[in-house]
Scaffold this motif. Sequence first.
Motif: not given
Length: 114
Positions: A13-16, A47-49, A54-55, A65-66
């Motif tokens: 899960i990545v919050p923007i 967010m891109k980092e 995670f990739k 999520v934003g």
Amino acid sequence: SFPFWLSPDQAAIVPIRSDQNEYALKVRDALRDAGIRTDIDLKDKNMKEKIKEFKQYKDPYILVVGKKEAEEGTVSVNIRGTNKNVQNVPLDTLIAFFQKLNREHTLVLPEDIG
């Protein structure tokens, strides 16, 4: 790259922005309550980092999520091994989808969520 049902973390899960951390935690708790193994990055960084990191872990699905997702109770989903990004997936639909993948021991990550 493990199949979904064997992956140590099934969704990341990545919050923007840090403003969405509270909603990201709600998403994490809902997924964990449904038996889905999750990881979350609440650090105050780009967010891109977070997605790139995670990739590298080869998590099957990365949930972004934003503000819009928090307002609508949805998530945006990045699927491992593709450039596909599925937007505005209702959280309950995603949970049912993940539970189905666990039950069926699916080997390939489906792109058709819901």
